[in-house]
Design an enzyme around this catalytic site. Structure first.
Site, PDB file in Angstrom:
ATOM      1  N   THR A   2       7.424  68.376  21.555  1.00  0.00           N
ATOM      2  CA  THR A   2       8.583  69.267  21.698  1.00  0.00           C
ATOM      3  C   THR A   2       8.349  70.625  21.033  1.00  0.00           C
ATOM      4  OG1 THR A   2       9.933  67.282  21.558  1.00  0.00           O
ATOM      5  CG2 THR A   2      11.078  69.391  21.318  1.00  0.00           C
ATOM      6  N   GLY A  45       8.448  64.006  13.511  1.00  0.00           N
ATOM      7  CA  GLY A  45       8.592  63.153  12.344  1.00  0.00           C
ATOM      8  C   GLY A  45       7.255  63.029  11.631  1.00  0.00           C
ATOM      9  N   GLU A  89      12.513  60.528  22.595  1.00  0.00           N
ATOM     10  CA  GLU A  89      11.778  59.713  23.587  1.00  0.00           C
ATOM     11  C   GLU A  89      12.297  59.994  24.996  1.00  0.00           C
ATOM     12  OE1 GLU A  89       9.165  57.739  23.459  1.00  0.00           O
ATOM     13  OE2 GLU A  89       8.881  58.234  21.348  1.00  0.00           O
TER      14      GLU A  89
HETATM   15  C1  FAD Z   1      15.619  62.933  15.217  1.00  0.00           C
HETATM   16  C2  FAD Z   1      14.648  63.471  16.217  1.00  0.00           C
HETATM   17  C3  FAD Z   1      13.315  63.150  16.113  1.00  0.00           C
HETATM   18  C4  FAD Z   1      12.389  63.670  17.022  1.00  0.00           C
HETATM   19  N1  FAD Z   1      11.051  63.389  16.869  1.00  0.00           N
HETATM   20  C5  FAD Z   1      10.137  64.020  17.649  1.00  0.00           C
HETATM   21  C6  FAD Z   1       8.739  63.870  17.434  1.00  0.00           C
HETATM   22  O1  FAD Z   1       8.315  63.168  16.518  1.00  0.00           O
HETATM   23  N2  FAD Z   1       7.873  64.555  18.238  1.00  0.00           N
HETATM   24  C7  FAD Z   1       8.320  65.363  19.248  1.00  0.00           C
HETATM   25  O2  FAD Z   1       7.503  65.950  19.936  1.00  0.00           O
HETATM   26  N3  FAD Z   1       9.650  65.515  19.493  1.00  0.00           N
HETATM   27  C8  FAD Z   1      10.559  64.871  18.721  1.00  0.00           C
HETATM   28  N4  FAD Z   1      11.907  65.040  18.954  1.00  0.00           N
HETATM   29  C9  FAD Z   1      12.347  65.931  20.031  1.00  0.00           C
HETATM   30  C10 FAD Z   1      12.918  65.177  21.230  1.00  0.00           C
HETATM   31  O3  FAD Z   1      11.904  64.487  21.873  1.00  0.00           O
HETATM   32  C11 FAD Z   1      13.617  66.187  22.151  1.00  0.00           C
HETATM   33  O4  FAD Z   1      14.775  66.611  21.489  1.00  0.00           O
HETATM   34  C12 FAD Z   1      13.980  65.603  23.499  1.00  0.00           C
HETATM   35  O5  FAD Z   1      12.815  65.412  24.242  1.00  0.00           O
HETATM   36  C13 FAD Z   1      14.944  66.499  24.306  1.00  0.00           C
HETATM   37  O6  FAD Z   1      14.451  67.780  24.429  1.00  0.00           O
HETATM   38  P1  FAD Z   1      15.325  69.040  23.984  1.00  0.00           P
HETATM   39  O7  FAD Z   1      15.936  68.738  22.676  1.00  0.00           O
HETATM   40  O8  FAD Z   1      14.482  70.217  24.070  1.00  0.00           O
HETATM   41  O9  FAD Z   1      16.509  69.102  25.044  1.00  0.00           O
HETATM   42  P2  FAD Z   1      16.503  69.973  26.397  1.00  0.00           P
HETATM   43  O10 FAD Z   1      15.381  69.563  27.240  1.00  0.00           O
HETATM   44  O11 FAD Z   1      16.640  71.389  26.045  1.00  0.00           O
HETATM   45  O12 FAD Z   1      17.844  69.472  27.052  1.00  0.00           O
HETATM   46  C14 FAD Z   1      19.110  69.940  26.585  1.00  0.00           C
HETATM   47  C15 FAD Z   1      20.192  69.386  27.474  1.00  0.00           C
HETATM   48  O13 FAD Z   1      20.060  69.922  28.775  1.00  0.00           O
HETATM   49  C16 FAD Z   1      20.084  68.914  29.742  1.00  0.00           C
HETATM   50  N5  FAD Z   1      19.169  69.269  30.821  1.00  0.00           N
HETATM   51  C17 FAD Z   1      17.942  69.788  30.703  1.00  0.00           C
HETATM   52  N6  FAD Z   1      17.378  69.944  31.901  1.00  0.00           N
HETATM   53  C18 FAD Z   1      18.269  69.502  32.822  1.00  0.00           C
HETATM   54  C19 FAD Z   1      18.265  69.372  34.249  1.00  0.00           C
HETATM   55  N7  FAD Z   1      17.234  69.732  34.979  1.00  0.00           N
HETATM   56  N8  FAD Z   1      19.352  68.850  34.840  1.00  0.00           N
HETATM   57  C20 FAD Z   1      20.420  68.469  34.106  1.00  0.00           C
HETATM   58  N9  FAD Z   1      20.468  68.574  32.776  1.00  0.00           N
HETATM   59  C21 FAD Z   1      19.409  69.077  32.135  1.00  0.00           C
HETATM   60  C22 FAD Z   1      19.638  67.663  29.022  1.00  0.00           C
HETATM   61  O14 FAD Z   1      20.197  66.519  29.603  1.00  0.00           O
HETATM   62  C23 FAD Z   1      20.129  67.878  27.612  1.00  0.00           C
HETATM   63  O15 FAD Z   1      21.417  67.356  27.455  1.00  0.00           O
HETATM   64  C24 FAD Z   1      12.828  64.508  18.064  1.00  0.00           C
HETATM   65  C25 FAD Z   1      14.201  64.793  18.189  1.00  0.00           C
HETATM   66  C26 FAD Z   1      15.109  64.289  17.278  1.00  0.00           C
HETATM   67  C27 FAD Z   1      16.558  64.654  17.410  1.00  0.00           C
END
Ligand code: FAD
Ligand code: FAD
Lengths: 682, 682
Positions: free
Chosen positions: B158, B197, B450
């Site tokens: 991410t 993490g 995930e």
């Molecule tokens: C506690 C925690 C631990 C984590 N650990 C890790 C880690 O160890 N390594 C790592 O790499 N990542 C990690 N992450 C990141 C996590 O994998 C991402 O937050 C997740 O993949 C979602 O991506 P984003 O937050 O960028 O959301 P976005 O992709 O920006 O999405 C935001 C919102 O928009 C909506 N959306 C996006 N595109 C569309 C579409 N085409 N159509 C409709 N709706 C859409 C989604 O449903 C979502 O609600 C962690 C996150 C958290 C909160």
């Protein structure tokens, strides 16, 4: 409307939100005036500007311990009092002069410090208001002394083993003729009063509910004014044990506590005696038809807390949805081509996840303000003893019924919206700086306190069932607020068939009105029939009532209140004082709210034979259609609902729309050892 | 089944839960063995007994700061490693020998310390597993070094501006021929990897995804093994900036961080090169048909994290519902007469609020265990390179599709259940000691990480649509796991009409099967048609896909997975190894789960003409009926699902059922100045 009316509303700084702001079909400031009158906006802005200067309200970057949090909240409350926006003497100043402004203060405070707001509301709305509405002059003096010396008051009803079921509470107040005192006693741990806010640390007095015993007879729950701590030393009086409830899911700055009384004596004059009294020689007297009615009347006078809850949840719903809408407008993810990323607000699924909550925020805000005004008006009329329709018991009952359902509706709508908005902002919403944590944790308690939602809904359905029964016996319905007078046409309504055949047909208030009226009539009939059969087969009304809740009475109350809310909203936006330029978007919002509510109950329209197979598609298509129409206006609607940045206080949704700059500043706040060479990138 | 098989399962202490325990129609220990095999129960009990002795796992009554929380979690992980339940060399020990036990450890740990579990899973399941499945021998050695010296590994995919849309990520890895190195670079703050993490404090190595550039051409995202900190001093290597993400909504013991690379060099051999490689002289080579497929294949191998999430959420769902069911069985409130208070579990509304979640807990638990077993089996087959149906790409695809929907289903079911159970326990649930806070806050993140739930669901519907398309072109469906082979009969299914006419008719698996198969077929047809029309009108597949999600593809994926889950559960409980004495209650649970799921989708049965008006009442009546049947067994089902008291760790739900005694001990824990005279009451 005077154009200059919105001149005091500040413009937003330019930034990434401009793209959608420019697409708006209306002026957001004009819409803001639909949500809040100029006077309230000014009062709130005034308060917020004071809070901003106050050290107690400064965002604490460290991690204050629970003890520190409690201290901070006390300091915030002292600050609020120091502004002299509340009267020095709330017990002699007529409600007319301060209750409205108090509610505005509560609203302004709750979005900045939920904990401080809860403490203030327990103090004024629960405790002092009990004295004002139910107490005598001596009690008012005691109340006033606590108020003017900035001591707090608590409200002690809930016991460890009994919350909703007040009838079975066990704390006793036994009258002792000789000493002319009541003796408060907690017979066992289960009977300990618990959860009382202000009790753990800051109160000196409180209202305690206890089973009143006079000469060996029990007269049920009565309210007493009880001294708790020495106002000088804050020492808990002997005969009382108080214990803070420890770490909670939220509101950790509130000193909720449990209390045990050990044959603790208070003077006879400390009984709140509006409805009943005990004479010096130990006679119980009441003007009400039976002692059983005393508690009902007592508690019936204390719905102001519910009004606050409705308003607070409506503000929190706004916070959540404003954050998510602004985020959706600047967060880009995916696109048809690699180089053409779309803001997530462009994705239909995302619109559908957010916009019904946006509509709910707008509609419930308008409703909350309006119902609170009516309620306050009612209280004012009541205390000035002017005879008016607003102070009749029928009016009070209907108001109580509305609030008993409005509280579940707003608190649940808010909790759902917070969760959906949290998820809609993806991973970054998991940052504390997103603000979703405190929103979720504080609102969560509202679902339970001031009456558990599921229990409250039963009060609403009971009233409807009673009216229905009357109707069946030929008594037409004519209630002061007129929320269900339409039921007089129940046969015609019940026989109606839905005539909508296009998606446009359902995008009308007439369609919603017909559907909701049919739905309420249908559910009322169904519920009433089930109650009857249940009673016939079990011979027990209690059991019969218990068995009509699911799918019937529970839904009935929700549908009823949704319709009340929608109708009120609809008539308000059609008021002359609403600027004509924002009427269209207000209508769109109302339709989306109504259709989204209906979408959840569609199955009953089929089950009861109101409609043909196609309706569900029409409604769903209409919802998606309205979402896509609302897309260009969503940011402006959010702007109109929103708070100043320092109040909204979310790194994801500053009004400048500079998401990544703000995130970067947040994450790189404080000292960090960034090598010189990297600093340029940050 | 050998009777002695459950002899190692401890009895519960006597107490207020006995009233309902005695009413159970089956032996809860027998049911426990349906939920978990003896080996797993023993392993978990063994671990939990070790945790109980460990100071790092002691409940901290104080308020550890965030820094302290992180330290505690590290100590917990060191403790886990010290038990030698995991191989000293995970890189040379075959998966077969440790992956299953690892998953069991994860499950045992997550209910005790969510933060420690998250860190362990990031370490092993995301980071080390990437090396095991995609890396070369040199990388395995590096991985092994970190593992055996108890250093952690991070997983960095991410970025600040891109999460779900991986294609647009901006971190670059540019190959430098001269030095034979890749140069990792973060072009701007938006491109910073975030949320990783283990990154903030404890990792020494990590997997980084970056756009691979060779000789000016971009080959898309590739994974690299990257040294982060000096394993001796823990000093971050120069050329890297790391910043902890600060306070979060939960999981504050996890060191999530952001990282920026400043032209940071790593050797050529650090590319995880299973699917693609760069030769020393700068040629990009891959066995896959196009570089675009490399990232897909890479990430396709990393679903183990999703398997963990499914299991974790299923455990949390159990925690929430066990707490609420036990509370409901001992908490009394209201009754037909004052002296006859009923446990709240007796109220129909309360049953209906809880029991569908109880059923979901049981069904999802069985499903999670079974799907995890299959998944692990698949990985084992894959790594041993034995050719089998379980390691074919079709099998992997279907597994991926199932997990992409199972993760949303379980995490959302869990989040809903936690909220409902919190509310169902009233005010006392707002105590931190209820455990609902940590459950809600930790599970909340699973909805997002995930893979965001809403995005994942799209993967499932896409696959279904592809199969459907094939079917229309005459390609019959025959998938390895057979989850939708029934679609081959789509015409017959689509033309079927529901024949249920009594509430008993719908209480059958046949009814559920017919309804679900019809529903999936209907939604698939509808979705596919909408996709076609959308594509025809917009000319853009991306737009067309975007516009089929709401009410169509999104629901389709959910209904599909509910049916997969239910079917799997159904066949497992009919296995010979399931004790015949618990079959009846297992069936009741399955029916309640199926009907509750169906209840949410009923509208489509009407819309699509599958049924007549009465069905909705039949289904709802059946649900209420099953709830009332389940009442006597609910506590025993909860017992079978439950954990030892020290693990469940809720003051509201100790297995002795002594609610008020336990509450009293909790509230009066530590020093309190209770006057002697009062002590007797406590
Ligand atoms: C506690 C925690 C631990 C984590 N650990 C890790 C880690 O160890 N390594 C790592 O790499 N990542 C990690 N992450 C990141 C996590 O994998 C991402 O937050 C997740 O993949 C979602 O991506 P984003 O937050 O960028 O959301 P976005 O992709 O920006 O999405 C935001 C919102 O928009 C909506 N959306 C996006 N595109 C569309 C579409 N085409 N159509 C409709 N709706 C859409 C989604 O449903 C979502 O609600 C962690 C996150 C958290 C909160
Ligand atoms: C943060 C906080 C602050 C509070 N502040 C105060 C305060 O200042 N003063 C004060 O007196 N109290 C206070 N309370 C207590 C609060 O008012 C009670 O928690 C609330 O009234 C609910 O009562 P209970 O917790 O005993 O729930 P219960 O009445 O025990 O209900 C538990 C559950 O059972 C269900 N249930 C009960 N009866 C039935 C039925 N007949 N049919 C169906 N379902 C049923 C309910 O829906 C609920 O889900 C506070 C609580 C909290 C959390």
């Amino acid at each position: 409307m005077d154009l200059s009316q919105d001149s005091f509303i500040q413009d937003f700084p330019p930034g990434d939100l401009d793209f959608y702001r420019k697409q708006a079909t209306f002026n957001w400031k004009k819409l803001k005036l639909v949500f809040e009158d100029p006077q309230r906006i000014k009062t709130k802005n005034f308060l917020w500007s004071l809070f901003e200067k106050e050290s107690a309200f400064k965002q604490n970057n460290g991690e204050p311990s629970i003890e520190e949090q409690k201290q901070i909240v006390i300091r915030q409350l002292l600050a609020v009092r120091s502004y002299n926006v509340l009267p020095a003497d709330i017990h002699s100043t007529p409600l007319k002069q301060w209750l409205r402004v108090f509610m505005t203060i509560g609203q302004a405070l709750v979005v900045v410090s939920p904990d401080a707001a809860v403490k203030l509301i327990v103090d004024v709305v629960l405790a002092h208001m009990s004295i004002i509405l139910l107490g005598n002059d001596r009690q008012k003096k005691i109340g006033q002394l606590a108020w003017e010396s900035m001591r707090h008051a608590a409200f002690m009803l809930t016991e460890v083993a009994h919350g909703s079921d007040t009838r079975n509470m066990q704390t006793t107040a036994t009258y002792n003729e000789e000493s002319q005192e009541f003796i408060l006693d907690t017979p066992n741990f289960q009977a300990a009063k618990c959860w009382s806010g202000n009790l753990g640390m800051s109160c000196t007095i409180g209202i305690v509910f206890a089973q009143l015993y006079v000469k060996g007879s029990c007269y049920g729950l009565h309210a007493f004014l009880v001294p708790i701590r020495h106002p000088g030393t804050y020492e808990v009086y002997s005969g009382i044990t108080i214990k803070d409830m420890g770490l909670k899911l939220g509101l950790n700055g509130v000193d909720n506590a449990i209390i045990l009384f050990h044959k603790y004596k208070i003077p006879r004059s400390n009984l709140l005696n509006k409805f009943a009294n005990v004479t010096a020689d130990g006679r119980y007297i009441t003007q009400l038809s039976s002692p059983g009615k005393v508690f009902g009347s007592t508690i019936g006078n204390l719905s102001t807390g519910r009004v606050s809850v409705v308003q607070e949840s409506s503000e929190y719903l706004i916070c959540a949805v404003v954050i998510a809408v602004r985020y959706a407008a600047v967060r880009k993810q995916f696109g048809a081509n690699k180089d053409e990323e779309l803001a997530i607000i462009e994705h239909q699924l995302h619109q559908w996840r957010l916009f019904p909550h946006l509509a709910a925020a707008a509609v419930l805000k308008v409703f909350a303000t309006s119902i609170a005004d009516d309620y306050i008006n009612m209280l004012i009329q009541q205390t000035t003893e002017k005879d008016s329709v607003f102070s009749t018991s029928a009016y009070k009952t209907e108001m109580h019924v509305i609030l008993s359902a409005a509280k579940p509706l707003t608190t649940w709508s808010c909790q759902d919206a917070i969760q959906q908005c949290r998820e809609a902002c993806g991973g970054h919403a998991f940052l504390n700086a997103s603000r979703f944590g405190v929103l979720r944790n504080s609102n969560d308690a509202r679902v339970t306190y001031e009456g558990d939602n599921n229990i409250l809904l039963q009060q609403t359905s009971r009233w409807l069932l009673k009216l229905w029964d009357g109707l069946k016996q030929g008594v037409p319905i004519s209630t002061p607020l007129g929320t269900c007078n339409f039921l007089n046409n129940h046969s015609a309504i019940r026989n109606k068939k839905c005539t909508a055949s296009t998606s446009d047909d359902v995008k009308s208030f007439t369609f919603l009105q017909e559907s909701f009226e049919w739905l309420i009539t249908y559910l009322l009939q169904e519920t009433s029939e089930k109650l009857l059969t249940g009673f016939e087969s079990s011979g027990c009304l209690f059991t019969a009532f218990n068995n009509i809740q699911v799918y019937k009475a529970n839904v009935l109350s929700m549908v009823y209140i949704e319709y009340v809310v929608l109708s009120r909203y609809w008539s308000i936006i059609h008021n002359d004082c609403v600027d004509i330029s924002v009427r269209r978007v207000s209508i769109t919002i109302g339709l989306l709210y109504g259709l989204s509510c209906l979408d959840k109950h569609l199955i009953y329209l089929y089950e009861g034979g109101f409609t043909q197979p196609s309706l569900s598609k029409l409604v769903k298509d209409a919802i998606l259609d309205i979402c896509s129409i609302l897309k260009c206006d969503a940011v402006a609607v959010a702007d109109a609902l929103s708070f100043p940045d320092s109040v909204l206080n979310s790194v994801l949704a500053k009004s400048d729309g500079k998401l990544y700059e703000n995130l970067r500043n947040e994450l790189f706040r404080g000292d960090t050892c960034v090598p010189e060479i990297l600093a340029s990138k940050l």
